[in-house]
Design a protein around this motif. Structure first.
Motif, PDB file in Angstrom:
ATOM      1  N   THR A  35       0.829  -1.207   0.000  1.00 56.92           N
ATOM      2  CA  THR A  35       0.000   0.000   0.000  1.00 56.92           C
ATOM      3  C   THR A  35       0.862   1.254   0.000  1.00 56.92           C
ATOM      4  O   THR A  35       0.535   2.252  -0.664  1.00 56.92           O
ATOM      5  CB  THR A  35      -0.924   0.007   1.231  1.00 56.92           C
ATOM      6  OG1 THR A  35      -1.783  -1.137   1.184  1.00 56.92           O
ATOM      7  CG2 THR A  35      -1.770   1.264   1.273  1.00 56.92           C
ATOM      8  N   ALA A  36       1.977   1.219   0.715  1.00 55.69           N
ATOM      9  CA  ALA A  36       2.849   2.392   0.827  1.00 55.69           C
ATOM     10  C   ALA A  36       3.554   2.703  -0.485  1.00 55.69           C
ATOM     11  O   ALA A  36       3.633   3.866  -0.901  1.00 55.69           O
ATOM     12  CB  ALA A  36       3.869   2.178   1.933  1.00 55.69           C
ATOM     13  N   ASN A  37       4.104   1.675  -1.139  1.00 60.76           N
ATOM     14  CA  ASN A  37       4.839   1.883  -2.389  1.00 60.76           C
ATOM     15  C   ASN A  37       4.977   0.526  -3.083  1.00 60.76           C
ATOM     16  O   ASN A  37       5.839  -0.274  -2.721  1.00 60.76           O
ATOM     17  CB  ASN A  37       6.215   2.484  -2.113  1.00 60.76           C
ATOM     18  CG  ASN A  37       6.934   2.890  -3.387  1.00 60.76           C
ATOM     19  OD1 ASN A  37       6.974   2.151  -4.364  1.00 60.76           O
ATOM     20  ND2 ASN A  37       7.541   4.077  -3.374  1.00 60.76           N
ATOM     21  N   GLU A  38       4.138   0.279  -4.065  1.00 65.56           N
ATOM     22  CA  GLU A  38       4.086  -1.052  -4.682  1.00 65.56           C
ATOM     23  C   GLU A  38       5.380  -1.407  -5.411  1.00 65.56           C
ATOM     24  O   GLU A  38       5.783  -2.570  -5.436  1.00 65.56           O
ATOM     25  CB  GLU A  38       2.900  -1.168  -5.643  1.00 65.56           C
ATOM     26  CG  GLU A  38       2.670  -2.598  -6.118  1.00 65.56           C
ATOM     27  CD  GLU A  38       1.365  -2.787  -6.862  1.00 65.56           C
ATOM     28  OE1 GLU A  38       1.076  -3.938  -7.256  1.00 65.56           O
ATOM     29  OE2 GLU A  38       0.636  -1.784  -7.057  1.00 65.56           O
ATOM     30  N   LEU A  39       6.044  -0.424  -5.999  1.00 65.64           N
ATOM     31  CA  LEU A  39       7.294  -0.708  -6.703  1.00 65.64           C
ATOM     32  C   LEU A  39       8.365  -1.171  -5.724  1.00 65.64           C
ATOM     33  O   LEU A  39       9.035  -2.189  -5.947  1.00 65.64           O
ATOM     34  CB  LEU A  39       7.773   0.528  -7.462  1.00 65.64           C
ATOM     35  CG  LEU A  39       9.121   0.385  -8.184  1.00 65.64           C
ATOM     36  CD1 LEU A  39       9.084  -0.733  -9.219  1.00 65.64           C
ATOM     37  CD2 LEU A  39       9.526   1.715  -8.828  1.00 65.64           C
ATOM     38  N   PRO A 233       1.316 -10.162 -15.473  1.00 67.21           N
ATOM     39  CA  PRO A 233       2.058  -8.965 -15.054  1.00 67.21           C
ATOM     40  C   PRO A 233       1.125  -7.777 -14.796  1.00 67.21           C
ATOM     41  O   PRO A 233       0.020  -7.702 -15.332  1.00 67.21           O
ATOM     42  CB  PRO A 233       2.984  -8.695 -16.245  1.00 67.21           C
ATOM     43  CG  PRO A 233       3.130 -10.024 -16.902  1.00 67.21           C
ATOM     44  CD  PRO A 233       1.800 -10.697 -16.746  1.00 67.21           C
ATOM     45  N   ARG A 234       1.612  -6.867 -13.962  1.00 63.21           N
ATOM     46  CA  ARG A 234       0.834  -5.683 -13.598  1.00 63.21           C
ATOM     47  C   ARG A 234       1.672  -4.438 -13.853  1.00 63.21           C
ATOM     48  O   ARG A 234       2.832  -4.355 -13.431  1.00 63.21           O
ATOM     49  CB  ARG A 234       0.432  -5.770 -12.126  1.00 63.21           C
ATOM     50  CG  ARG A 234      -0.179  -4.516 -11.534  1.00 63.21           C
ATOM     51  CD  ARG A 234      -0.627  -4.776 -10.093  1.00 63.21           C
ATOM     52  NE  ARG A 234      -0.827  -3.558  -9.337  1.00 63.21           N
ATOM     53  CZ  ARG A 234      -1.909  -2.790  -9.413  1.00 63.21           C
ATOM     54  NH1 ARG A 234      -2.876  -3.141 -10.236  1.00 63.21           N
ATOM     55  NH2 ARG A 234      -2.028  -1.694  -8.672  1.00 63.21           N
ATOM     56  N   THR A 235       1.087  -3.464 -14.544  1.00 62.80           N
ATOM     57  CA  THR A 235       1.762  -2.198 -14.822  1.00 62.80           C
ATOM     58  C   THR A 235       1.233  -1.124 -13.878  1.00 62.80           C
ATOM     59  O   THR A 235       0.017  -0.976 -13.707  1.00 62.80           O
ATOM     60  CB  THR A 235       1.543  -1.771 -16.282  1.00 62.80           C
ATOM     61  OG1 THR A 235       2.087  -2.768 -17.160  1.00 62.80           O
ATOM     62  CG2 THR A 235       2.230  -0.437 -16.567  1.00 62.80           C
ATOM     63  N   ALA A 266       5.409  -0.550 -20.176  1.00 60.91           N
ATOM     64  CA  ALA A 266       4.088  -1.135 -19.952  1.00 60.91           C
ATOM     65  C   ALA A 266       4.014  -2.616 -20.290  1.00 60.91           C
ATOM     66  O   ALA A 266       2.932  -3.202 -20.258  1.00 60.91           O
ATOM     67  CB  ALA A 266       3.047  -0.367 -20.769  1.00 60.91           C
ATOM     68  N   THR A 267       5.140  -3.231 -20.627  1.00 63.18           N
ATOM     69  CA  THR A 267       5.136  -4.654 -20.963  1.00 63.18           C
ATOM     70  C   THR A 267       6.312  -5.350 -20.279  1.00 63.18           C
ATOM     71  O   THR A 267       7.363  -4.742 -20.068  1.00 63.18           O
ATOM     72  CB  THR A 267       5.244  -4.877 -22.485  1.00 63.18           C
ATOM     73  OG1 THR A 267       6.446  -4.259 -22.963  1.00 63.18           O
ATOM     74  CG2 THR A 267       4.033  -4.298 -23.213  1.00 63.18           C
ATOM     75  N   PRO A 268       6.159  -6.625 -19.975  1.00 61.89           N
ATOM     76  CA  PRO A 268       7.280  -7.371 -19.387  1.00 61.89           C
ATOM     77  C   PRO A 268       8.330  -7.658 -20.443  1.00 61.89           C
ATOM     78  O   PRO A 268       8.067  -7.510 -21.652  1.00 61.89           O
ATOM     79  CB  PRO A 268       6.616  -8.664 -18.894  1.00 61.89           C
ATOM     80  CG  PRO A 268       5.441  -8.843 -19.799  1.00 61.89           C
ATOM     81  CD  PRO A 268       4.945  -7.462 -20.104  1.00 61.89           C
TER      82      PRO A 268
END
Length: 289
Positions: A35-39, A233-235, A266-268
């Motif tokens: 929640t804080a920083n997904e990356l 995958p998620r962008t 935006a792509t793996p």
């Protein structure tokens, strides 16, 4: 790893109580970091991440492989085999010292604080030999104290308790320094250069060891569970630090390849889910006997 003991005399099973607290606290930590920083959370999931380090240098990954190897070996030994308890103690010491894996919860806590993406979170614990100047890596006791204190300062008291209960520092030290004896009634920690001694019954020793081994298992399984949520995958829109612009990042996991990572765009990466061309060679035993 080991089936917990049944509760006795109406008392709660300490192993089951520890499991409930540990799993809930660790999962809550991971979700808070996401929640804080997904990356930064995704990067924290990569145990002992060192950027472009070559294959075969990740000790956290090897510790996971060793976990299964130890488990299979112990299960193959008869309960009255004299070496079985020695193997179990070696197993306990190995998972206690698997500091590469324990970087993950520390980096999760740093992410919650807005200090994520630290690829050497225990660097401050490294000491230097007074004469040679060589680095002395921190041991499990020092690492667990940092984790325990960090969690407590963040108000994560159940998580702090989990780190405190995971490993017995006296037992870990005694195994590491061969400073113990096994007797009919259990284990004696001799402390050859100290005044205090300690006796641990077989029942107490079983509880201590199962907690430690299972704690490592909880960490391994939870990391795997969170990684697998990135198939497909998620962008996301994110930035590594405040000096860089917000841009697209893709977090990906390939179940066929076993690859997990993050990449800009935006792509793996192409072929991220291709199965390996051939299995990695098994490590060879170089000992002469």
């Amino acid at each position: 790893m080991v089936v917990a003991q049944n509760a006795q005399d109406g008392q709660p099973d300490p192993v089951e109580a520890f499991r409930e607290k540990a799993v809930t606290a660790l999962d809550g930590l991971f979700e808070s970091a996401k929640t804080a920083n997904e990356l930064h959370y995704a990067m924290a999931l990569m145990a002992e991440y060192r950027g472009m380090a070559g294959s075969g240098w990740n000790t956290a990954e090897d510790a996971v492989n060793a976990y299964d190897a130890y488990k299979n070996l112990i299960e193959s030994l008869e309960e009255d085999e004299p070496a079985r308890m020695r193997v179990i103690l070696g197993f306990y010491l190995h998972v206690a010292e698997a500091i590469g894996l324990y970087e993950v919860p520390e980096r999760m806590m740093l992410t919650i604080e807005g200090k994520g993406n630290n690829y050497r979170p225990f660097q401050k614990l490294v000491k230097r030999h007074k004469k040679t100047g060589k680095a002395i890596s921190p041991g499990a006791n020092a690492v667990m104290k940092v984790l325990m204190g960090h969690a407590y300062n963040l108000g994560l008291h159940d998580l702090s308790d989990t780190f405190n209960e995971a490993f017995d520092s006296d037992l870990r030290n005694s195994i590491a320094h061969a400073d113990y004896t096994l007797v009919r009634d259990g284990m004696r920690l001799r402390r050859r250069y100290g005044e205090d001694v300690r006796e641990i019954s077989w029942a107490e020793l079983d509880t201590i060891i199962v907690k430690g081994l299972n704690f490592f298992g909880y960490m391994r399984d939870l990391i795997k569970l969170h990684i697998e949520t990135y198939d497909p995958p998620r962008t996301i829109q994110a930035q590594l630090n405040e000096r860089e612009p917000v841009t697209a990042w893709t977090i990906f996991y390939g179940p066929a390849s076993g690859k997990f990572g993050v990449t800009t765009g935006a792509t793996p990466p192409d072929g991220y889910n291709n199965p390996p061309a051939r299995p990695m060679a098994e490590p060879q035993n170089s000992l002469a006997y």
